[in-house]
Structure formats: structure tokens, C-alpha cells
Scaffold this active site. Structure first.
Site, PDB file in Angstrom:
ATOM      1  NE  ARG A 165      -3.310  -0.145   2.442  1.00 36.09           N
ATOM      2  CZ  ARG A 165      -4.691   0.073   2.761  1.00 36.09           C
ATOM      3  NH1 ARG A 165      -5.067  -1.848   2.532  1.00 36.09           N
ATOM      4  NH2 ARG A 165      -5.862   0.342   2.797  1.00 36.09           N
ATOM      5  CE1 TYR A 168      -4.267   7.724  -3.070  1.00 33.47           C
ATOM      6  CE2 TYR A 168      -4.599   6.781  -0.877  1.00 33.47           C
ATOM      7  CZ  TYR A 168      -4.944   7.227  -1.689  1.00 33.47           C
ATOM      8  OH  TYR A 168      -6.008   8.011  -1.783  1.00 33.47           O
ATOM      9  CG  ASN A 197     -13.086   4.214   3.868  1.00 38.19           C
ATOM     10  OD1 ASN A 197     -12.077   3.953   4.974  1.00 38.19           O
ATOM     11  ND2 ASN A 197     -12.987   2.326   3.626  1.00 38.19           N
ATOM     12  N   GLY A 228     -10.090 -11.852   6.390  1.00 35.55           N
ATOM     13  CA  GLY A 228     -10.092 -11.958   7.420  1.00 35.55           C
ATOM     14  C   GLY A 228     -11.763 -12.372   8.039  1.00 35.55           C
ATOM     15  CG  ASP A 229     -11.251 -11.239  12.426  1.00 34.00           C
ATOM     16  OD1 ASP A 229     -11.769 -10.417  11.458  1.00 34.00           O
ATOM     17  OD2 ASP A 229     -11.857 -11.748  13.463  1.00 34.00           O
ATOM     18  CD  GLN A 232     -11.717  -6.729   7.975  1.00 31.93           C
ATOM     19  OE1 GLN A 232     -11.472  -7.346   9.170  1.00 31.93           O
ATOM     20  NE2 GLN A 232     -10.907  -7.105   7.338  1.00 31.93           N
ATOM     21  NE  ARG A 234     -11.107  -0.363   6.492  1.00 35.79           N
ATOM     22  CZ  ARG A 234      -9.973  -1.189   6.796  1.00 35.79           C
ATOM     23  NH1 ARG A 234     -10.443  -0.934   8.103  1.00 35.79           N
ATOM     24  NH2 ARG A 234      -9.428  -1.817   6.113  1.00 35.79           N
ATOM     25  CG  ASP A 294      -7.479  -4.797   5.064  1.00 31.98           C
ATOM     26  OD1 ASP A 294      -7.693  -4.126   3.844  1.00 31.98           O
ATOM     27  OD2 ASP A 294      -8.671  -4.738   6.034  1.00 31.98           O
ATOM     28  NE  ARG A 298      -7.375   3.939   7.883  1.00 34.29           N
ATOM     29  CZ  ARG A 298      -6.672   3.785   6.907  1.00 34.29           C
ATOM     30  NH1 ARG A 298      -7.154   4.229   5.954  1.00 34.29           N
ATOM     31  NH2 ARG A 298      -6.209   2.902   6.627  1.00 34.29           N
TER      32      ARG A 298
END
Length: 334
Positions: A165, A168, A197, A228-229, A232, A234, A294, A298
Site C-alpha cells: 500500500r 499510495y 472512506n 479475514g474475520d 476490522q 471502517r 490492511d 479506521r
């Protein structure tokens, strides 16, 4: 078939921010054919300004501004801002040029680094030449995989400078440094937003971001992909709210970065549930491995935006997805 015209320009509310640019001006928007840049063009035109949209169309799309083809105050110039450019005197430069989705900046890594460095410098030089104001679109990716939660503007971030990443993340971190340097050394009147986002009409279906991925899969009856699970998190800001915050910041006296995003957090499983509810889809969930670097969390601390700009988002995720549904329904048919 001509793309349907959607008018999703924000209805700007009465702002506590004083006007700090002319009532009518000639604005230049780099990356103006992109998702967010095209909505910004609409908002500026809605305030009575003239707009020069500059884009090389690597990730931008001309159909994002076809509804403006008969608008005399709108001009499109196809150009690569990594090389010096000139389209006459301007009063305000809005720098929104950059691949911004994981798929795009993975494909165009070198181009992403160049537009964040050469492109930003060339845009600043134009502002400096004409004594124009300068607005830079930065990103929450500057915080990387944050160790502080929620993220405030004073947090320096936790970024892997050589990870997948990084093209960026580090391009945007460099551009913040050079924007600050032009303000400090050349007295350019600069402003910076850190965008979290954002979603809404004109997003590309295959750009790898959460909302278009889920909406596309749900509307096609495919399994929704959770990496993933799914725990996470956003935060999702509807495009009209995002543009309103940007417009307020552009008129302010603030030169440091300001978070503009929605502080309401969703994990990926919760987001998937909302998408299924809005679309009425019977799609199932499938899990795949979590991508490298990742972020686990966030979420913006928007205290600064509230205090300085009198801004906070109004549109909840489910409402925003309903406002976006018709666009995504049309997009999956193409």
C-alpha cells in the site's frame, strides 16, 4: 446507451465559515473526472464558479461529467499533471488527482507516486504563479494501520513505507509535506483534507473498495467477500456530506490537515448486513485471507472539523446506500 444523469451535488447548509475566496472564481480541479473530483466540480458550479477539470483519464471517467457538456462554465482538459501544465489564470486549485482505490494504485503504483510528487508540485507551482489558493485532497491512509483510535490530525501514523500500500500512503504523506512547504516557504494559501472512506454514485464497481464490492456482489446475487474475520472496522461518509466538508474547509483559514469523514464505525460484517438489507439480496458471506497491511481500525476524530467548520456528517450508512442504490443498479447492468 447514454448514462443517466444523477444530480447528487450536496445541498450546502448555512456555514459558520466566512467566505475567503471571491463570490465567483475560476477554479481548476485536477482529477476532476474521478468519483469525488466530479462531485466537487458539480458543487463549485452550483456556487456559480467556472471550473476547469483536468484529468488524464487513467482512473477518471468522462461519463462522470457528461451531464455538464452544455454547461458553458465547465471545461475539460485532458492532461497529465506530472508534467507542467497551463490553462490560463485561475483563482483556486483543487488537487484531487491520484488513483485512490486499492486495485487502481496496485496497478498504477509508479503513476501514483509520480502524481503525488511531481503532480502536486506542478499544481502548487501554478497556484504560486497566479497567487491562487490551493486545496489538497489527502487521505486517512496517512495514518496507516493506526495504533491510536480514533485518529486525530495530531497522530503521525503507523505506515509501512515499503509495503504493497506504500505507493499510495507515501505519495500522500509526501504531498502533505510539499503542500506544507509551499505554504511555509512561498506563502501559498494552502488547505488540506484527510478523506476517510467515502461512497456514493459514480464509484467504479471494480475499484476494490468495500461499498462498491458489496453492492455489486449483492445485486448480482454473488457471495459477499469478507477479508479475514470481518471484525476490522471502517467509517463510511456519503459523498454529499464529504463534499460539504471539503467546501467549508476550502473557505476557512485553516492550513493544517483536517479529517473529514463519518465517525460512526462499522465492522465489515455489519456493513455487509446493511448492504443486504438495502438491496434485498439473498447473497451469503464468504471469507478470504486478509490483505497485507490492511488496517484493523479506521475511524476519524472530527473534533477539529466540528469546531473550525461547524461540520459533521448527516447521512447514515443505510440512508446513503439507499440514495446510491439506483446508481449501482444501473451500473451492474452495463
Amino acid at each position: 446507451m447514454q448514462p443517466k444523469r444523477y444530480d447528487f451535488s450536496p445541498r450546502l447548509r448555512a456555514s459558520v465559515v466566512k467566505m475567503h475566496y471571491p463570490r465567483t472564481m475560476r477554479a481548476l480541479v485536477t482529477g476532476g473526472a474521478g468519483f469525488l473530483g466530479s462531485h466537487l466540480c458539480d458543487a463549485l458550479l452550483g456556487e456559480g464558479h467556472s471550473v476547469v477539470c483536468v484529468d488524464n483519464l487513467i482512473t477518471g471517467r468522462e461519463h462522470n461529467f457528461t451531464h455538464l457538456k452544455n454547461e458553458p462554465r465547465f471545461t475539460f482538459e485532458k492532461a497529465d499533471i506530472c508534467f507542467p501544465f497551463e490553462f490560463g489564470k485561475i483563482d483556486y486549485v483543487y488537487n484531487f488527482a491520484s488513483p485512490a482505490s486499492p486495485i487502481d494504485y496496485a496497478m498504477y503504483g509508479i503513476e501514483t507516486l509520480k502524481v503525488g510528487s511531481y503532480g502536486t508540485i506542478n499544481s502548487l507551482e501554478l497556484a504560486k504563479k497566479y497567487g491562487a489558493k490551493f486545496f489538497h485532497a489527502s487521505t486517512s491512509e496517512c495514518y496507516g494501520d493506526p495504533l491510536v483510535h480514533p485518529q486525530s490530525e495530531s497522530y503521525w501514523g503507523n505506515v509501512n513505507p515499503i509495503g504493497p500500500r506504500s505507493v499510495y500512503d507515501e505519495a500522500k504523506r509526501f504531498s502533505e509535506a510539499v503542500v506544507t512547504a509551499y505554504h511555509r516557504y512561498h506563502k501559498v494559501d494552502t488547505h488540506m483534507v484527510r478523506i476517510f472512506n467515502t461512497y456514493g454514485p459514480r464509484m467504479q464497481l471494480n475499484d476494490g473498495r468495500v461499498v462498491p464490492n458489496f453492492m455489486k456482489q449483492a445485486l448480482r446475487g454473488e457471495d459477499l467477500t469478507i477479508y479475514g474475520d470481518g471484525k476490522q472496522t471502517r467509517s463510511f461518509c456519503y459523498v454529499a456530506d464529504e463534499v460539504e466538508g471539503i467546501m467549508r474547509l476550502a473557505k476557512s483559514d485553516e492550513h493544517g490537515p483536517v479529517n473529514i469523514g463519518n465517525p460512526v464505525e462499522f465492522n465489515m460484517l455489519e456493513c455487509a448486513e446493511v448492504v443486504l438489507r438495502v438491496t434485498g439480496s439473498k447473497s451469503k458471506i464468504k471469507h478470504e485471507p486478509l490483505p497485507v497491511d490492511d488496517p484493523k481500525q479506521r475511524c476519524p476524530d472530527i473534533t477539529k472539523a466540528k469546531l473550525l467548520l461547524g461540520w459533521e456528517p448527516k447521512v447514515k450508512l443505510e440512508e446513503g446506500l439507499k440514495l446510491s442504490l439506483e446508481y449501482f443498479q444501473e451500473a451492474v447492468k452495463k
